[in-house]
Design an enzyme around this catalytic site. Structure first.
Site, PDB file in Angstrom:
ATOM      1  CB  CYS A   2      38.860  57.116  48.914  1.00  0.00           C
ATOM      2  SG  CYS A   2      40.275  58.200  48.773  1.00  0.00           S
ATOM      3  NE  ARG A  27      36.824  51.598  48.381  1.00  0.00           N
ATOM      4  CZ  ARG A  27      36.731  51.086  47.162  1.00  0.00           C
ATOM      5  NH1 ARG A  27      36.540  49.795  47.012  1.00  0.00           N
ATOM      6  NH2 ARG A  27      36.795  51.842  46.104  1.00  0.00           N
ATOM      7  CD1 TRP A  73      46.040  54.539  49.978  1.00  0.00           C
ATOM      8  CD2 TRP A  73      45.947  55.700  48.062  1.00  0.00           C
ATOM      9  NE1 TRP A  73      47.191  54.282  49.258  1.00  0.00           N
ATOM     10  CE2 TRP A  73      47.158  54.976  48.079  1.00  0.00           C
ATOM     11  CE3 TRP A  73      45.679  56.502  46.955  1.00  0.00           C
ATOM     12  CZ2 TRP A  73      48.086  55.022  47.048  1.00  0.00           C
ATOM     13  CZ3 TRP A  73      46.607  56.558  45.916  1.00  0.00           C
ATOM     14  CH2 TRP A  73      47.789  55.815  45.974  1.00  0.00           C
ATOM     15  CG  ASN A  97      37.062  56.389  45.476  1.00  0.00           C
ATOM     16  OD1 ASN A  97      38.272  56.564  45.365  1.00  0.00           O
ATOM     17  ND2 ASN A  97      36.467  55.255  45.163  1.00  0.00           N
ATOM     18  N   GLY A  98      38.385  59.201  43.961  1.00  0.00           N
ATOM     19  CA  GLY A  98      38.760  59.398  42.561  1.00  0.00           C
ATOM     20  C   GLY A  98      39.675  60.606  42.427  1.00  0.00           C
ATOM     21  CD  GLU A 475      51.308  37.574  43.747  1.00  0.00           C
ATOM     22  OE1 GLU A 475      51.574  38.523  43.001  1.00  0.00           O
ATOM     23  OE2 GLU A 475      50.464  37.648  44.676  1.00  0.00           O
ATOM     24  CE  LYS A 479      50.784  39.208  47.751  1.00  0.00           C
ATOM     25  NZ  LYS A 479      49.776  39.327  46.782  1.00  0.00           N
ATOM     26  CD  GLU A 482      51.245  43.211  48.372  1.00  0.00           C
ATOM     27  OE1 GLU A 482      50.560  44.188  48.069  1.00  0.00           O
ATOM     28  OE2 GLU A 482      51.042  42.080  47.907  1.00  0.00           O
ATOM     29  CG  HIS A 498      73.677  38.390  31.972  1.00  0.00           C
ATOM     30  ND1 HIS A 498      74.740  38.228  31.135  1.00  0.00           N
ATOM     31  CD2 HIS A 498      72.947  37.258  31.877  1.00  0.00           C
ATOM     32  CE1 HIS A 498      74.661  37.054  30.532  1.00  0.00           C
ATOM     33  NE2 HIS A 498      73.570  36.448  30.973  1.00  0.00           N
ATOM     34  CE  LYS A 595      41.672  43.258  48.176  1.00  0.00           C
ATOM     35  NZ  LYS A 595      42.796  42.315  48.101  1.00  0.00           N
TER      36      LYS A 595
HETATM   37  C1  F6R Z   1      49.029  42.922  45.564  1.00  0.00           C
HETATM   38  C2  F6R Z   1      47.766  43.408  45.059  1.00  0.00           C
HETATM   39  C3  F6R Z   1      47.789  44.367  43.926  1.00  0.00           C
HETATM   40  C4  F6R Z   1      46.599  44.132  42.984  1.00  0.00           C
HETATM   41  C5  F6R Z   1      46.542  45.227  41.916  1.00  0.00           C
HETATM   42  C6  F6R Z   1      45.407  45.004  40.946  1.00  0.00           C
HETATM   43  O1  F6R Z   1      48.836  42.028  46.615  1.00  0.00           O
HETATM   44  O2  F6R Z   1      46.718  43.091  45.558  1.00  0.00           O
HETATM   45  O3  F6R Z   1      48.993  44.305  43.223  1.00  0.00           O
HETATM   46  O4  F6R Z   1      46.732  42.869  42.409  1.00  0.00           O
HETATM   47  O5  F6R Z   1      46.403  46.471  42.527  1.00  0.00           O
HETATM   48  O6  F6R Z   1      44.177  45.036  41.603  1.00  0.00           O
HETATM   49  P1  F6R Z   1      42.889  44.425  40.934  1.00  0.00           P
HETATM   50  O7  F6R Z   1      43.115  42.938  40.828  1.00  0.00           O
HETATM   51  O8  F6R Z   1      41.768  44.757  41.851  1.00  0.00           O
HETATM   52  O9  F6R Z   1      42.756  45.037  39.581  1.00  0.00           O
END
Ligand code: F6R
Length: 600
Positions: A2, A27, A73, A97-98, A475, A479, A482, A498, A595
């Protein structure tokens, strides 16, 4: 999670608020809304979906100089127009937000007092609570203070009180909110990009502070009603960070910034001498054990760090996902250092893990990108990565910068434990000097896009590796899934047989990583096992093999193992990008994501 924007000033507010929301759309992008004072009353406009939808339906030139906006969001209730913010009850219109955890109890009491709710949100309950408390207090400040103490959870709130047409109120608890001030007026925002077009001067609010913004003034009170003297901070980054600068997506732009990000991050702390690390890093010589706690990609950097620190500094490292760590028995002691890793510095679970460690009297070190964020402010020590503003929801450059800091911490711990000597550090520094060029070469290599073209139509893609290569596989896999919505699994190469190997069929793409010399033969055996079952193998390595057991190969320039992961991750980022582009996905704003995850 948000985005909130508010403006009061001499200019018309709507286009400024919309501009700010667009900058914060990363966000959350389920729905958007805006509320403005217009000729003595509050007008509210909301739309489902992107800000673009809202923008088409409102008058950007409306005669109003004070308003609040929100990009959502969804947490409580479907992502529809009714649940979109702002929400109004009685004399209060708010954006939030929250999460208000006790909203059901509060709602029941408010229902008994005659309030009627249109939406399913916790936010509308908060608006009603403010209105209810105001009837008794008859003072807006006291009302906000009292109401905030009645709720459990986290919040950043932008508040319009209908009888004060010249005033914007804001408060926060464990959710980010800044108050910005410039010649054009005063703003509230969830994050800096929202205000950079207008000003780079801002105040940080502490938990339960209340900001009162008027045309020409900003007054900040603490929860005891005392006026605070806050430092007006200057954001050092530039506006360009928030623009695509000719790239089709922010993600691609941010991948391309990684040579500079690496350079800036390393050289902010290290000039090749151990003295520079001693000067720029906190003294960590007393610690004998490390817990690294983070979420998502930041957690994955912790897995890379575990492999490096355990190997080079011979210190035990426990890496945990923050949402688990915060509710678990911890086995730390006075020799344990808890490292929190977070790009945003606001991730709710990571913040909670930090608070848990602090409550238990354990020293905390935060590795954070956003200056002044909650995690950065609350940790005992902070090391900032120098990634600049990251807009794409999928992290790339912040992940790489976190790896760079862990490379330095590995050197630092290993030196303190007399396991790395000056000559060895000099050698690593020689490679550090080469890294920006190598990063650039990899980022510019179009061949990785061709691999994206070959795999994008598959339903399942596997990543395998051992030890540090498994950490990188995690990772790579995240990537890909997502942003492209392809189901992808990362597996320890030796563990596949296994059970999971049963999923390998004719043509299943397997991206196999092998950068650790000692484990190469073992990984190659595992690759042959999947190859024998029809997999199409994309082999990522630092050494050209003598036999051909793969279908495609990605040869990464060899550097010191402490730095190697930083190069290996880039082709994986580029492949994911190309797969998502071929699938026509919304790369910078993948579905269901946001984000900054400021809820549990
Ligand atoms: C994936 C991604 C998320 C963040 C996670 C932690 O591309 O960006 O998995 O890494 O939400 O976010 P931060 O680093 O802001 O605590």
């Amino acid at each position: 999670m948000c985005g909130i924007v508010g403006y009061v000033g001499k200019d018309k507010c709507v286009s400024k608020i919309i501009h700010g929301l667009e900058a914060l759309e990363y966000r959350g992008y389920d729905s958007a809304g805006i509320a403005i004072f217009n000729k003595g009353k509050v007008d509210t406009f909301k739309e489902q979906g992107r800000i673009e939808n809202l923008k088409k339906r409102i008058d950007l030139e409306a005669e109003s100089h004070l308003g609040i906006g929100h990009t959502r969001w969804a947490t409580h209730g479907e992502a529809n127009k009714i649940n979109a913010h702002p929400h109004t009850q009685g004399k209060f219109t708010i954006v939030h937000n929250g999460i208000i955890e006790n909203y059901i109890e509060l709602k029941q009491d408010l229902l008994k007092n005659g309030y009627v709710f249109l939406s399913e949100t916790d936010t509308e309950v908060m608006a009603a609570l403010l209105d209810f408390v105001y009837k008794e207090e008859k003072d807006v400040l006291k009302t906000i203070q009292k109401s905030c103490k009645m709720i459990r959870g986290s919040f950043a709130l932008g508040i319009l009180f209908h009888d004060n047409e010249d005033t914007l109120y804001a408060t926060r608890l464990s959710s980010p909110l800044i108050v910005a001030s410039g010649e054009e007026g005063n703003f509230i925002a969830s994050d800096v990009p929202a205000i950079l077009e207008f000003t780079n001067k801002y105040y940080l609010l502490d938990d339960l502070d209340i900001a009162v913004l008027k045309n020409e003034s900003v007054t900040i009170y603490n929860q005891y009603n005392e006026v605070l003297k806050k430092e007006l901070l200057t954001f050092e980054g530039n506006m360009e960070a928030g623009q695509k600068q000719g790239f089709e997506h922010f993600m691609l732009k941010e991948i391309h910034e990684q040579d500079n990000v690496f350079y800036e991050t390393i050289h902010s702390y290290f000039d090749g001498s151990i003295d520079s690390l001693k000067q720029n890093f906190p003294d960590l010589s007393n610690f004998k054990k490390i817990d690294i706690v983070a979420c998502g990609s930041a957690y994955h950097t912790g897995l890379v760090a575990k492999s490096l620190i355990e190997e080079y500094a011979v210190m035990p490292v426990n890496v945990e996902v923050a949402s688990e760590y915060r509710y678990k028995q911890s086995f730390y002691d006075n020799n344990t250092l808890v490292i929190l890793v977070s790009q945003s510095g606001e991730t709710a679970d990571t913040l909670a893990a930090l608070r848990k460690a602090k409550t238990d009297g354990i020293t905390t070190l935060a590795i954070v990108n956003v200056v002044g964020s909650s995690i950065a402010r609350e940790a005992d020590h902070v090391i900032y990565i120098k990634a600049g503003i990251e807009i794409a929801v999928a992290t790339t450059k912040a992940y790489l910068a976190q790896l760079a800091i862990f490379s330095l911490l590995t050197i630092y711990f290993a030196y303190q434990r007399k396991l790395l000597k000056d000559e060895q550090i000099n050698k690593i520094y020689e490679d550090i000097k080469k890294m920006p060029n190598l990063i650039r070469q990899i980022v510019d290599n179009q061949e990785y896009f061709m691999i994206g073209d070959k795999v994008f139509q598959h339903q399942n893609i596997f990543f395998i590796g051992r030890d540090i290569d498994y950490a990188l596989s995690m990772e790579g896999s995240l990537k890909l899934k997502e942003i492209s919505y392809i189901n992808s699994v990362a597996y320890q190469a030796g563990e596949l047989k296994h059970g999971t190997i049963s999923l390998i069929e004719e043509d299943t793409p397997v991206i196999a990583l092998s950068t650790k010399d000692e484990l190469r033969e073992k990984t190659i055996s595992n690759i042959k096992e999947v190859k024998a079952r029809g997999a199409k193998v994309i082999y990522v390595t630092t050494e050209m093999p003598k036999e051909k057991f793969y279908d495609e190969i990605i040869l990464i320039p060899r550097v010191h193992p402490i730095l190697q992961s930083i190069l290996v991750i880039i082709p994986l980022q580029l492949i994911s990008y190309k797969v998502a582009k071929n699938k026509d996905c919304d790369i910078d704003k993948p579905r269901n994501l946001a984000k900054s995850v400021t809820v549990e």
